[in-house]
Design a protein around this motif. Structure first.
Motif, mmCIF file in Angstrom:
data_model
loop_
_atom_site.group_PDB
_atom_site.id
_atom_site.type_symbol
_atom_site.label_atom_id
_atom_site.label_comp_id
_atom_site.label_asym_id
_atom_site.label_seq_id
_atom_site.Cartn_x
_atom_site.Cartn_y
_atom_site.Cartn_z
ATOM 1 N N THR A 235 8.912 34.448 -142.317
ATOM 2 C CA THR A 235 10.149 35.094 -141.887
ATOM 3 C C THR A 235 10.856 35.867 -143.003
ATOM 4 O O THR A 235 12.044 36.148 -142.907
ATOM 5 C CB THR A 235 11.119 34.060 -141.276
ATOM 6 O OG1 THR A 235 11.366 33.030 -142.234
ATOM 7 C CG2 THR A 235 10.537 33.467 -140.024
ATOM 8 N N ASP A 236 10.120 36.227 -144.048
ATOM 9 C CA ASP A 236 10.678 37.074 -145.108
ATOM 10 C C ASP A 236 10.315 38.523 -144.818
ATOM 11 O O ASP A 236 10.164 38.913 -143.660
ATOM 12 C CB ASP A 236 10.162 36.609 -146.476
ATOM 13 C CG ASP A 236 8.640 36.534 -146.538
ATOM 14 O OD1 ASP A 236 7.948 37.119 -145.657
ATOM 15 O OD2 ASP A 236 8.115 35.882 -147.461
ATOM 16 N N PHE A 275 13.884 45.185 -143.678
ATOM 17 C CA PHE A 275 12.962 44.182 -144.205
ATOM 18 C C PHE A 275 12.733 43.067 -143.179
ATOM 19 O O PHE A 275 13.681 42.487 -142.652
ATOM 20 C CB PHE A 275 13.494 43.581 -145.501
ATOM 21 C CG PHE A 275 13.617 44.591 -146.615
ATOM 22 C CD1 PHE A 275 12.518 44.899 -147.415
ATOM 23 C CD2 PHE A 275 14.812 45.253 -146.856
ATOM 24 C CE1 PHE A 275 12.614 45.837 -148.432
ATOM 25 C CE2 PHE A 275 14.924 46.188 -147.875
ATOM 26 C CZ PHE A 275 13.820 46.481 -148.663
ATOM 27 N N GLY A 276 11.459 42.799 -142.912
ATOM 28 C CA GLY A 276 11.097 41.710 -142.020
ATOM 29 C C GLY A 276 11.606 41.844 -140.604
ATOM 30 O O GLY A 276 12.117 40.861 -140.037
ATOM 31 N N PRO A 277 11.465 43.020 -139.979
ATOM 32 C CA PRO A 277 11.938 43.139 -138.600
ATOM 33 C C PRO A 277 11.075 42.307 -137.655
ATOM 34 O O PRO A 277 9.858 42.205 -137.820
ATOM 35 C CB PRO A 277 11.770 44.642 -138.305
ATOM 36 C CG PRO A 277 10.623 45.066 -139.179
ATOM 37 C CD PRO A 277 10.778 44.245 -140.445
ATOM 38 N N LYS A 301 15.172 42.658 -149.757
ATOM 39 C CA LYS A 301 13.831 42.054 -149.779
ATOM 40 C C LYS A 301 13.801 40.680 -150.422
ATOM 41 O O LYS A 301 13.189 39.747 -149.896
ATOM 42 C CB LYS A 301 12.865 42.992 -150.518
ATOM 43 C CG LYS A 301 11.433 42.496 -150.559
ATOM 44 C CD LYS A 301 10.525 43.517 -151.251
ATOM 45 C CE LYS A 301 9.070 43.056 -151.240
ATOM 46 N NZ LYS A 301 8.186 44.056 -151.883
ATOM 47 N N GLU A 302 14.444 40.558 -151.581
ATOM 48 C CA GLU A 302 14.334 39.325 -152.357
ATOM 49 C C GLU A 302 15.172 38.215 -151.745
ATOM 50 O O GLU A 302 16.346 38.399 -151.423
ATOM 51 C CB GLU A 302 14.755 39.569 -153.809
ATOM 52 C CG GLU A 302 13.902 40.619 -154.522
ATOM 53 C CD GLU A 302 12.424 40.282 -154.525
ATOM 54 O OE1 GLU A 302 12.088 39.073 -154.618
ATOM 55 O OE2 GLU A 302 11.601 41.208 -154.418
ATOM 56 N N GLU A 306 13.670 29.069 -149.287
ATOM 57 C CA GLU A 306 13.000 29.208 -147.996
ATOM 58 C C GLU A 306 13.679 30.291 -147.154
ATOM 59 O O GLU A 306 14.883 30.208 -146.879
ATOM 60 C CB GLU A 306 13.035 27.857 -147.268
ATOM 61 C CG GLU A 306 12.700 27.904 -145.790
ATOM 62 C CD GLU A 306 11.314 28.454 -145.511
ATOM 63 O OE1 GLU A 306 11.219 29.341 -144.642
ATOM 64 O OE2 GLU A 306 10.342 27.990 -146.171
ATOM 65 N N PRO A 307 12.945 31.334 -146.740
ATOM 66 C CA PRO A 307 13.577 32.422 -145.990
ATOM 67 C C PRO A 307 14.197 31.988 -144.674
ATOM 68 O O PRO A 307 15.137 32.628 -144.187
ATOM 69 C CB PRO A 307 12.426 33.413 -145.762
ATOM 70 C CG PRO A 307 11.174 32.660 -146.012
ATOM 71 C CD PRO A 307 11.520 31.608 -147.012
#
Length: 353
Positions: A235-236, A275-277, A301-302, A306-307
């Motif tokens: 999920t990132d 980011f991460g759509p 992004k960063e 845990e994302p």
């Protein structure tokens, strides 16, 4: 007379330009529509009302928002309709609610762990007979039990050719730890028929970054096909959308009926700070015909840690276009509002590529 004629011409020109500008804005969205709301889902009623639900970052409750327009979701006040239990099942990790109107009743489907084990994720349902789901009483319908029922979440339901189906997520392999998509017919809004089959599991490199994941199915029936988008990887910034489809007359419970594109259809675009759509749903715009996709993404992004516990996945909306072949065009190279412009400069450039 000349002055009057000139004034009328100018007035009509300005009016025409204003009308054009207004039409261009018609299907543009005031993104993000909902801050810190992931896994968005919308149900549009025949009177044009949109009901919106999504995962809250605390993972502890379910909210419903009511709006007359998609942009109105941004200002709509959330109504808490249910909270997690203090102990036992449905006591942790309240994820990915979806709201559906079925046979004159509202249903919210969601996933939850327990207070003792937050990773004991199972799928559950609530129901409400009220006309407006922000009112009335929500009843717990209990767990929607499937045959594997091991790590099961992200259920969605749809009706096709007089039959209601559910697609959901669970472990899909006995050889590797992964999640895949299952489908079954429904015998009621909360029960599944016996035949339950896997129609997709991770197989490509873009589906296994961080985790081996196929999850978050969303269904759209158009152009003689049943389309299913799904989300893949961690999920990132690796999170992305893939696409399955089957012919509308095919046996949807036959895995061979389903086709998967070998590449993702919507994914991180650093130039657009997207980011991460992923974890999308579909609805139609106020005009009743333009397809719209709601999804979540981050604008950086960063991520520290845990994302899953980074709260800044925001709900966004964008028009969904269609190719001449009748396939969905997600506009990977375009930002959300450029997708609303059929002949925008960047749309032209993207077409030439």
């Amino acid at each position: 007379m000349k002055f009057s004629t000139l004034f009328l011409a100018v007035t009509l020109t300005v009016s025409g330009l204003a009308g054009t500008a207004q039409s261009l804005k018609k299907n543009q969205f005031n993104n993000p529509l909902a801050l810190q709301r992931a896994d968005p889902h919308v149900w549009k009623t025949p009177d044009g009302t949109y009901y919106f639900v999504a995962t809250v970052p605390e993972y502890d409750r379910i909210e419903v928002r009511r709006a007359k327009t998609i942009n109105g979701i941004k200002e709509a006040q959330p109504v808490v309709v249910w909270r997690k239990h203090d102990k036992g099942p449905m006591g942790n990790h309240i994820w990915a609610p979806e709201i559906h109107r079925i046979d004159g009743k509202w249903y919210i489907y969601f996933a939850a762990g327990s207070t003792e084990d937050k990773w004991a994720i199972r799928k559950y349902a609530l129901s409400n007979p009220a006309e407006d789901p922000t009112t009335g009483e929500w009843k717990e319908e209990g767990q929607i039990v499937s045959q594997r029922n091991e790590f099961t979440l992200d259920e969605t339901t749809f009706e096709h050719q007089g039959q209601r189906y559910m697609i959901w997520v669970d472990r899909a392999s006995d050889k590797v730890v992964n999640t895949g998509l299952y489908i079954a017919k429904m015998t009621s809004p909360t029960t599944l028929a016996e035949k339950q089959v896997v129609i997709s599991q991770p197989e490509h490199a873009w589906e296994i970054k961080g985790h081996r994941v196929n999850e978050a199915p969303a269904v759209l029936i158009r152009n003689g096909k049943v389309f299913v988008t799904f989300s893949a990887s961690a999920t990132d910034a690796n999170y992305c959308l893939g696409l399955l489809w089957a012919d509308e007359n095919a046996d949807l419970l036959a895995p061979a009926s389903w086709h998967k594109l070998p590449e993702p259809v919507f994914y991180t675009n650093e130039a657009l700070k997207r980011f991460g759509p992923g974890h999308n749903s579909f609805t139609v715009a106020e005009d009743g015909k333009t397809d719209v996709m709601l999804y979540h993404a981050r604008d950086y992004k960063e991520i520290n840690g845990e994302p899953l516990y980074d709260p800044n996945r925001h709900t966004r909306a964008r028009v969904l276009r269609w190719t001449k072949e009748g396939m969905p065009d997600f506009g990977q190279e375009l930002d959300d509002n450029e997708m609303a412009l059929k002949k925008g400069k960047r749309a032209k450039k993207a077409k030439k590529r």
